[in-house]
Design a protein around this motif. Sequence first.
Motif, PDB file in Angstrom:
ATOM      1  N   ARG A 292      -2.668  -0.794  42.020  1.00  0.00           N
ATOM      2  CA  ARG A 292      -2.948   0.103  40.905  1.00  0.00           C
ATOM      3  C   ARG A 292      -1.599   0.574  40.346  1.00  0.00           C
ATOM      4  O   ARG A 292      -0.712   0.944  41.119  1.00  0.00           O
ATOM      5  N   PRO A 293      -1.406   0.577  39.031  1.00  0.00           N
ATOM      6  CA  PRO A 293      -0.112   1.007  38.490  1.00  0.00           C
ATOM      7  C   PRO A 293       0.113   2.500  38.715  1.00  0.00           C
ATOM      8  O   PRO A 293      -0.822   3.294  38.781  1.00  0.00           O
ATOM      9  N   LEU A 294       1.392   2.866  38.852  1.00  0.00           N
ATOM     10  CA  LEU A 294       1.741   4.269  38.967  1.00  0.00           C
ATOM     11  C   LEU A 294       2.431   4.724  37.694  1.00  0.00           C
ATOM     12  O   LEU A 294       2.969   3.921  36.924  1.00  0.00           O
ATOM     13  N   ASP A 295       2.424   6.011  37.475  1.00  0.00           N
ATOM     14  CA  ASP A 295       3.059   6.613  36.309  1.00  0.00           C
ATOM     15  C   ASP A 295       4.455   7.072  36.709  1.00  0.00           C
ATOM     16  O   ASP A 295       4.596   8.057  37.440  1.00  0.00           O
ATOM     17  N   PRO A 296       5.520   6.375  36.245  1.00  0.00           N
ATOM     18  CA  PRO A 296       6.866   6.758  36.672  1.00  0.00           C
ATOM     19  C   PRO A 296       7.293   8.136  36.206  1.00  0.00           C
ATOM     20  O   PRO A 296       8.228   8.713  36.765  1.00  0.00           O
ATOM     21  N   SER A 297       6.609   8.690  35.217  1.00  0.00           N
ATOM     22  CA  SER A 297       6.951  10.030  34.763  1.00  0.00           C
ATOM     23  C   SER A 297       6.428  11.104  35.721  1.00  0.00           C
ATOM     24  O   SER A 297       6.859  12.253  35.658  1.00  0.00           O
ATOM     25  N   ARG A 298       5.508  10.705  36.612  1.00  0.00           N
ATOM     26  CA  ARG A 298       4.915  11.678  37.537  1.00  0.00           C
ATOM     27  C   ARG A 298       5.137  11.320  38.999  1.00  0.00           C
ATOM     28  O   ARG A 298       4.695  12.061  39.879  1.00  0.00           O
ATOM     29  N   MET A 299       5.825  10.210  39.244  1.00  0.00           N
ATOM     30  CA  MET A 299       5.967   9.739  40.619  1.00  0.00           C
ATOM     31  C   MET A 299       7.446   9.485  40.933  1.00  0.00           C
ATOM     32  O   MET A 299       8.005   8.476  40.518  1.00  0.00           O
ATOM     33  N   PRO A 300       8.108  10.383  41.648  1.00  0.00           N
ATOM     34  CA  PRO A 300       9.520  10.165  41.986  1.00  0.00           C
ATOM     35  C   PRO A 300       9.693   9.050  42.999  1.00  0.00           C
ATOM     36  O   PRO A 300       8.868   8.852  43.897  1.00  0.00           O
ATOM     37  N   GLY A 301      10.791   8.325  42.877  1.00  0.00           N
ATOM     38  CA  GLY A 301      11.047   7.196  43.758  1.00  0.00           C
ATOM     39  C   GLY A 301      11.251   7.575  45.208  1.00  0.00           C
ATOM     40  O   GLY A 301      11.044   6.742  46.102  1.00  0.00           O
ATOM     41  N   HIS A 302      11.655   8.829  45.468  1.00  0.00           N
ATOM     42  CA  HIS A 302      11.901   9.201  46.865  1.00  0.00           C
ATOM     43  C   HIS A 302      10.629   9.214  47.696  1.00  0.00           C
ATOM     44  O   HIS A 302      10.693   9.306  48.929  1.00  0.00           O
TER      45      HIS A 302
END
Length: 584
Positions: A359-369
């Motif tokens: 499922r795709p994630l929203d990079p504006s709401r999901m930090p890489g850490h």
Amino acid sequence: MTQFSVWAPAASSVELVAGGARRAMRHGGGPGWWRIDVPALGHGDDYAFSVDGGQALPDPRSAWQPGGPDEPSRVYDHDRFEWTDQAWRGRALPGGVVYELHIGTFTDAGTFDAAADRLGHLVDLGVTHVEVMPVAAFPGRHGWGYDGVCLWAAHEPYGGPDGLKRFVDAAHAHGLAVILDVVHNHLGPSGNYLPRFGPYFTDRYHTPWGSAVNLDGPGSDEVRAFLWSSALAWLRDFHIDGLRLDAVHELEDRRAVPFLEELSDAVDRLGVALGKPLFLVAESDLNDPRMVTPRENGGLGVHAQWSDDFHHALHALLTGERQGYYVDFGSMGTLAKTLRRVWLHDGGWSTFRERHHGRPLDPSRMPGHRFMGYLQDHDQVGNRAVGERISALLPPGLLAAAAALVLTSPFTPMLFMGEEWGASTPWQYFTDHTDPVLAEAVRRGRRAEFAAHGWDAGQVPDPQSPDTVRDSRLDWSEPYREPHSALLAWYRDLIRLRRTHAELADPDLRAVHLTYDEAAGWMMLHRGAFRTAVNLAEEEATLPVGTGGAEVAAAWDGARVERGLAGTTLTLAPRSAAVVRLTD
């Protein structure tokens, strides 16, 4: 006065067996619970429970199994241990660098105390969190730990509960947080007495290890409480800072409030009570961002998870392997996607699974850490037929290039023990099953599994052989000699840069940009004013950096920056890497 209690909902009678006597227990503390108070028993005394007059069995919630899972439990008083970490206030995961290790093979002695003696190496490396593979008690002496059957007790051959506490206390003294790997999706095939007490498992679902843990059927309230209480015990009583949850995709749970959500809520509440950050890290094959989405935003609230797609993309690109789950990976484009969007399979077709996945994630709401990024882990090494590390597959320059991408990625970097110096020792699958029938079944099964995948079964090490675990131990003389010491210095330099320059640890996925030339064999990761450049080709490569000035912050095998009328370029040696900082 010591209170003994056990949940056995279907029992007609339960007895406490201790000191050569059997004492009848009484109902109390909730449906299915049996209790008894015994003033004559305390710390260091052995005991067991007998259900309906049957075999004396160890306590499911025992913290101390000195004779192993098949022997009586021993009363353990947590208050007797003298902690020295009163000033420790925890260490959150964001901004950290994680180091995965296995207590039994990290040192020759294979104990908590011996591992504690090596913590200075991790501090010098720049590590902030130590992730310890499972230590819940299992039969025999040697094993990976995923066959644990006593989920509250630290494995006695490693040093038992006091040994684990000494290790954690020492880690905190070094400024290191401790993550403990725990297994809730199954128990080992030998020494599992939980079904004698109650409906801990169900045949309504099946997992790769047999019957599933009962998380949603009759009696599942107590089963869930058993698991999350065990998790909280590691965090509270052993001062562990975080838990890694093994294969959560195998937790079969159809209740409205999933077990993982319940667990994350309990961990957050305990962290508030203790006044320090506590966290959960999931191993999940689902590629579902809801795993690490906060509960208030409709997610399960797990704080981070391993990210296999990034590993697969990096491994396949560097090694050329395309078998099994590597089939869809191997190009620079797939690696670029995982660096920007975490997963390659985010709703698209998975050839290996023969279906759409993720499922795709929203990079504006999901930090890489929230995602672990790694070149190696225990599975990706140990589940190869002969347990060879990637250092056996690649030259030092490509190892250096891989390290540069991992340690300047937007993810929380994780290293596997010995990776930092390119350890030559393998890390193989080993067991010490005391049941000869089970031991032979594992031996045959391991060889048949790899034969089916085209490996020479005769090369697969015998999991039960003492040589297999002995060969898997780190050689601590290697970091002090070439070529290992040069790679170790490179890892230290990269971690130092990550620690001192915020751009290199920035978890904002939207800020991640890449340029690459697949045919020429080079890739450049843009991180603020920094550029991580890797040349995977066997020829020298010249890469465009920009129009302004630049300087080399770190380089493997030399690199030079040149500024000309057409712009600034970086020249890299074959199979090498560099981190460059733009100066204007």
